[in-house]
Design a protein around this motif. Structure first.
Motif, PDB file in Angstrom:
ATOM      1  N   GLN A 168       0.825  -1.204   0.000  1.00 13.58           N
ATOM      2  CA  GLN A 168       0.000   0.000   0.000  1.00 13.58           C
ATOM      3  C   GLN A 168       0.868   1.266   0.000  1.00 13.58           C
ATOM      4  N   ASP A 169       0.242   2.405  -0.328  1.00 11.75           N
ATOM      5  CA  ASP A 169       0.974   3.672  -0.421  1.00 11.75           C
ATOM      6  C   ASP A 169       0.840   4.518   0.849  1.00 11.75           C
ATOM      7  N   PHE A 170       0.572   3.869   1.959  1.00 15.42           N
ATOM      8  CA  PHE A 170       0.533   4.543   3.260  1.00 15.42           C
ATOM      9  C   PHE A 170       1.124   3.594   4.298  1.00 15.42           C
ATOM     10  N   ILE A 171       1.535   4.132   5.423  1.00 14.57           N
ATOM     11  CA  ILE A 171       2.133   3.320   6.491  1.00 14.57           C
ATOM     12  C   ILE A 171       1.017   2.713   7.339  1.00 14.57           C
ATOM     13  N   ALA A 172       1.149   1.433   7.668  1.00 12.90           N
ATOM     14  CA  ALA A 172       0.183   0.740   8.523  1.00 12.90           C
ATOM     15  C   ALA A 172       0.942   0.032   9.639  1.00 12.90           C
ATOM     16  N   VAL A 173       0.539   0.269  10.877  1.00 10.55           N
ATOM     17  CA  VAL A 173       1.295  -0.207  12.037  1.00 10.55           C
ATOM     18  C   VAL A 173       0.341  -0.778  13.086  1.00 10.55           C
ATOM     19  N   VAL A 174       0.798  -1.804  13.783  1.00 13.25           N
ATOM     20  CA  VAL A 174       0.100  -2.353  14.946  1.00 13.25           C
ATOM     21  C   VAL A 174       1.008  -2.202  16.158  1.00 13.25           C
ATOM     22  N   ASP A 175       0.441  -1.744  17.287  1.00 12.89           N
ATOM     23  CA  ASP A 175       1.251  -1.609  18.496  1.00 12.89           C
ATOM     24  C   ASP A 175       0.425  -1.968  19.727  1.00 12.89           C
ATOM     25  N   TYR A 176       1.120  -2.452  20.741  1.00  9.76           N
ATOM     26  CA  TYR A 176       0.500  -2.943  21.979  1.00  9.76           C
ATOM     27  C   TYR A 176       0.104  -1.814  22.934  1.00  9.76           C
ATOM     28  N   ALA A 177       0.407  -0.569  22.602  1.00  7.96           N
ATOM     29  CA  ALA A 177       0.179   0.551  23.518  1.00  7.96           C
ATOM     30  C   ALA A 177      -1.232   0.517  24.090  1.00  7.96           C
ATOM     31  N   HIS A 178      -1.335   0.414  25.411  1.00  7.15           N
ATOM     32  CA  HIS A 178      -2.652   0.346  26.046  1.00  7.15           C
ATOM     33  C   HIS A 178      -2.670   1.144  27.349  1.00  7.15           C
ATOM     34  N   LYS A 179      -1.815   2.152  27.398  1.00  9.97           N
ATOM     35  CA  LYS A 179      -1.795   3.076  28.523  1.00  9.97           C
ATOM     36  C   LYS A 179      -1.497   4.460  27.971  1.00  9.97           C
ATOM     37  N   PRO A 180      -1.879   5.538  28.664  1.00 15.60           N
ATOM     38  CA  PRO A 180      -1.768   6.881  28.086  1.00 15.60           C
ATOM     39  C   PRO A 180      -0.380   7.253  27.582  1.00 15.60           C
ATOM     40  N   ALA A 181       0.647   7.046  28.392  1.00 14.90           N
ATOM     41  CA  ALA A 181       1.999   7.437  27.985  1.00 14.90           C
ATOM     42  C   ALA A 181       2.467   6.649  26.778  1.00 14.90           C
ATOM     43  N   ALA A 182       2.098   5.382  26.705  1.00 13.18           N
ATOM     44  CA  ALA A 182       2.509   4.554  25.564  1.00 13.18           C
ATOM     45  C   ALA A 182       1.808   4.997  24.287  1.00 13.18           C
ATOM     46  N   VAL A 183       0.513   5.351  24.384  1.00 14.13           N
ATOM     47  CA  VAL A 183      -0.209   5.860  23.217  1.00 14.13           C
ATOM     48  C   VAL A 183       0.458   7.135  22.710  1.00 14.13           C
ATOM     49  N   ALA A 184       0.790   8.031  23.628  1.00 13.81           N
ATOM     50  CA  ALA A 184       1.461   9.275  23.240  1.00 13.81           C
ATOM     51  C   ALA A 184       2.794   8.989  22.560  1.00 13.81           C
ATOM     52  N   ALA A 185       3.560   8.060  23.113  1.00 12.66           N
ATOM     53  CA  ALA A 185       4.900   7.782  22.579  1.00 12.66           C
ATOM     54  C   ALA A 185       4.851   7.200  21.166  1.00 12.66           C
ATOM     55  N   VAL A 186       3.930   6.253  20.924  1.00  7.01           N
ATOM     56  CA  VAL A 186       3.897   5.641  19.588  1.00  7.01           C
ATOM     57  C   VAL A 186       3.383   6.627  18.541  1.00  7.01           C
ATOM     58  N   LEU A 187       2.447   7.491  18.926  1.00  2.61           N
ATOM     59  CA  LEU A 187       1.952   8.476  17.964  1.00  2.61           C
ATOM     60  C   LEU A 187       2.991   9.553  17.682  1.00  2.61           C
ATOM     61  N   ASP A 188       3.751   9.953  18.695  1.00  6.43           N
ATOM     62  CA  ASP A 188       4.848  10.904  18.470  1.00  6.43           C
ATOM     63  C   ASP A 188       5.884  10.304  17.525  1.00  6.43           C
ATOM     64  N   THR A 189       6.158   9.023  17.702  1.00  3.67           N
ATOM     65  CA  THR A 189       7.110   8.345  16.821  1.00  3.67           C
ATOM     66  C   THR A 189       6.600   8.320  15.387  1.00  3.67           C
ATOM     67  N   LEU A 190       5.352   7.980  15.227  1.00  8.57           N
ATOM     68  CA  LEU A 190       4.765   7.905  13.890  1.00  8.57           C
ATOM     69  C   LEU A 190       4.741   9.276  13.224  1.00  8.57           C
ATOM     70  N   ARG A 191       4.457  10.309  13.998  1.00 12.74           N
ATOM     71  CA  ARG A 191       4.396  11.670  13.446  1.00 12.74           C
ATOM     72  C   ARG A 191       5.724  12.075  12.823  1.00 12.74           C
ATOM     73  N   LYS A 192       6.821  11.608  13.400  1.00  7.56           N
ATOM     74  CA  LYS A 192       8.138  11.955  12.865  1.00  7.56           C
ATOM     75  C   LYS A 192       8.444  11.234  11.555  1.00  7.56           C
ATOM     76  N   GLN A 193       7.673  10.176  11.265  1.00  2.16           N
ATOM     77  CA  GLN A 193       7.975   9.371  10.082  1.00  2.16           C
ATOM     78  C   GLN A 193       7.125   9.723   8.870  1.00  2.16           C
ATOM     79  N   VAL A 194       6.062  10.474   9.055  1.00  2.00           N
ATOM     80  CA  VAL A 194       5.154  10.729   7.936  1.00  2.00           C
ATOM     81  C   VAL A 194       4.927  12.227   7.746  1.00  2.00           C
ATOM     82  N   SER A 195       4.694  12.596   6.497  1.00  5.41           N
ATOM     83  CA  SER A 195       4.355  13.980   6.191  1.00  5.41           C
ATOM     84  C   SER A 195       2.847  14.165   6.094  1.00  5.41           C
ATOM     85  N   GLY A 196       2.119  13.049   5.963  1.00 10.71           N
ATOM     86  CA  GLY A 196       0.675  13.111   5.818  1.00 10.71           C
ATOM     87  C   GLY A 196      -0.044  13.040   7.152  1.00 10.71           C
TER      88      GLY A 196
END
Length: 526
Positions: free
Chosen positions: A367-395
């Motif tokens: 596909q022409d977009f990034i697709a990811v699965v993550d175990y994050a199930h607590k507030p800090a972990a959700v924030a961390a994985v989304l911050d990481t993803l934000r650095k990888q995509v322009s969209g």
């Protein structure tokens, strides 16, 4: 030199002494017990049945189903057994869990005496650090056993288990099996539940590693301080569970507090955003610095083992997982390995080849977009994985999120808030609702997400929610499914249904591609 192994099996009289127990139905002659367990029906002659109080019924009620030769229980269990006319020997103690680990360890020959045992605890990162350790130590020539959230492995071979940290009898049995199969190093996740409930009593920890602490499990722990105190049982000099060596990541205030509690602790600090030459780095025993992030999300890092605790060696490596938190995880893993005396050579090469299921795991179907699965199930972990993803995509970023039922209710709106602060689309769906009303859980997550700028949707079916976020994505966007990671089941009520986010995400992407390839019929707008 071969380790001096205690013989498997222990006399009933010795177990009575270890447990400080009262003995009912004393046998005419002492006899040996060679196994112990909590499942009455799985035990055979020569084993001991540990009958614990349950939430609905006492385990002693099931003793008549067991072929076990002796029973370990508390005063309430003893009363049940006496009323039932039990004739087998019964060891009676105040609290079975308090002594169960020590009893099990003795029955199985005190196996951790012959192993190098590494315990990793903290809120997030336990699984990743243990996987890094398993891969790195194996590459360095060690024979490794792994116990954790994703299961148990002995020298790479899967062994079925259930809990992150198994109950004490099963845990000691696993240690004995690992010892007998030539394992030298055991890497295990240690949950706060395991510490408080005595599952790791009887374990001799050579090294304990601490990752971080953030809100989770406040259904079990009344406060964050209580949660911290549970983790601290591996590091506090006053605790009988304290490891010989402590290695603590001091990236957050809780890590600093843990290092202060364990004055001999080896300190680890990561620098994923600061310049590599930051002078503060010299205050720590080990520093891990991000050098560059590659287009794939892999990260080139530099790890310094600083003097005087270490030899001043510097290592450069590439870790396959994205995220600032994984820079810290890699530094912690290396410091722990070195603290055990394992060879440094080859360790980071092993880490570079490691992969952790359901942790920032990419799903690629062309596909022409990034697709990811993550175990994050607590507030800090959700924030961390989304911050990481934000650095990888322009969209844009779309996230599918839910929260577990019968668990910490306070974190639900916090998870929604962290998601909505960072994503463009937040689809709130069911996670593992268990015995709670799923709509009530979704409402709490949505309440926290409201008014934070993201588009919000509520889709009860997790499969439909995944399909919706995939259909929403444009080229250059990213979608992430958080909460379940490696899990392959969804718990609704008391039934577990097969469900794998990775399978569903892959299926949704394939279906989208099939629709795009389908010939137009001219009826699309009818």
């Amino acid at each position: 030199m071969e380790p001096t192994r205690q013989p498997a099996g222990t006399g009933l009289s010795e177990l009575q002494s270890i447990a400080g127990a009262r003995l009912l139905n004393a046998p005419d002659t002492d006899f040996r017990l060679t196994a112990i367990g909590l499942d009455s029906q799985s035990l055979v002659e020569g084993a001991m049945f540990a009958a614990l109080p349950g939430t609905r019924v006492h385990g002693a009620t099931f003793a008549h189903n067991s072929a076990a030769s002796a029973i370990l229980t508390d005063h309430d269990g003893a009363a049940i057994l006496e009323e039932a006319g039990e004739t087998r020997p019964i060891l009676v103690v105040e609290d079975v869990r308090e002594i169960l680990g020590d009893v099990a360890a003795r029955i199985y020959g005190d196996p951790t005496r012959d192993l190098t045992v590494i315990g990793v605890t903290g809120t997030s990162g336990k699984t990743t650090v243990t996987y890094m350790l398993e891969a790195g130590l194996s590459a360095a020539g060690c024979a490794v056993g792994l116990i954790g959230t994703t299961g148990t492995r002995i020298k790479g071979r899967e062994v079925p288990t259930s809990l992150t940290t198994p109950e004490a009898p099963k845990l000691q049995e696993l240690f004995a099996q690992m010892r007998d199969e030539g394992v030298t190093h055991v890497v295990m996740e240690v949950s706060s539940h395991a510490l408080v409930l005595g599952r790791v009593r009887g374990v001799r920890f050579d090294v304990a590693g601490f990752t971080n602490l953030s809100q989770d499990h406040l259904d079990f722990h009344p406060t964050m301080e209580d949660y911290f105190a549970a983790k601290a049982m591996l590091f506090d000099p006053a605790s009988p569970l304290k490891a010989t060596t402590s290695v603590v990541c001091v990236n957050d205030a809780w890590g600093e507090k843990m290092a202060a509690l364990a004055p001999d602790a080896i300190t680890v600090r990561s620098f994923a955003d600061e310049p590599s030459g930051d002078p503060i780095a010299h205050e720590f025993d080990c520093t891990a610095t991000l050098i560059e992030t590659q287009p794939t999300g892999a990260q080139k890092i530099e790890v310094h083992l600083n003097q005087p605790r270490f030899d001043g060696t510097t290592f450069t490596a590439t870790i396959p997982m994205p995220g600032a938190f994984n820079v810290a995880n890699a530094g912690l893993a290396l410091a722990i390995a070195v603290a055990t005396g394992a060879p440094k050579e080859g360790f980071l090469d092993g880490v570079a080849a490691s992969a952790v299921p359901g942790r920032m795991e990419r799903i690629d179907e062309g596909q022409d977009f990034i697709a990811v699965v993550d175990y994050a199930h607590k507030p800090a972990a959700v924030a961390a994985v989304l911050d990481t993803l934000r650095k990888q995509v322009s969209g844009r970023i779309g996230v599918v999120i839910g929260a577990g039922g019968d668990r910490d209710r306070a974190k639900r709106p916090m998870m929604g808030a962290e998601a909505a602060r960072r994503a463009d689309l937040v689809i709130v769906t069911d996670d593992n609702p268990r015995t709670e009303d799923p709509a009530v859980i979704r409402k709490a997550v949505l309440q926290g997400a409201k008014g934070r700028g993201a588009e919000l949707r509520e889709v009860a079916s997790r499969a439909e929610a995944i399909s919706d976020v995939v259909a929403w994505a444009d080229p250059g966007d990213a979608v992430i499914i958080v909460g379940k990671g490696h899990e392959v089941g969804q718990i609704v009520g008391t039934t577990t249904h097969h469900f794998d986010d990775r399978e569903e995400l892959s299926r949704a992407i394939q279906a989208r591609a099939a629709r795009a390839r389908a010939p137009k019929t001219g009826m699309e707008d009818a």
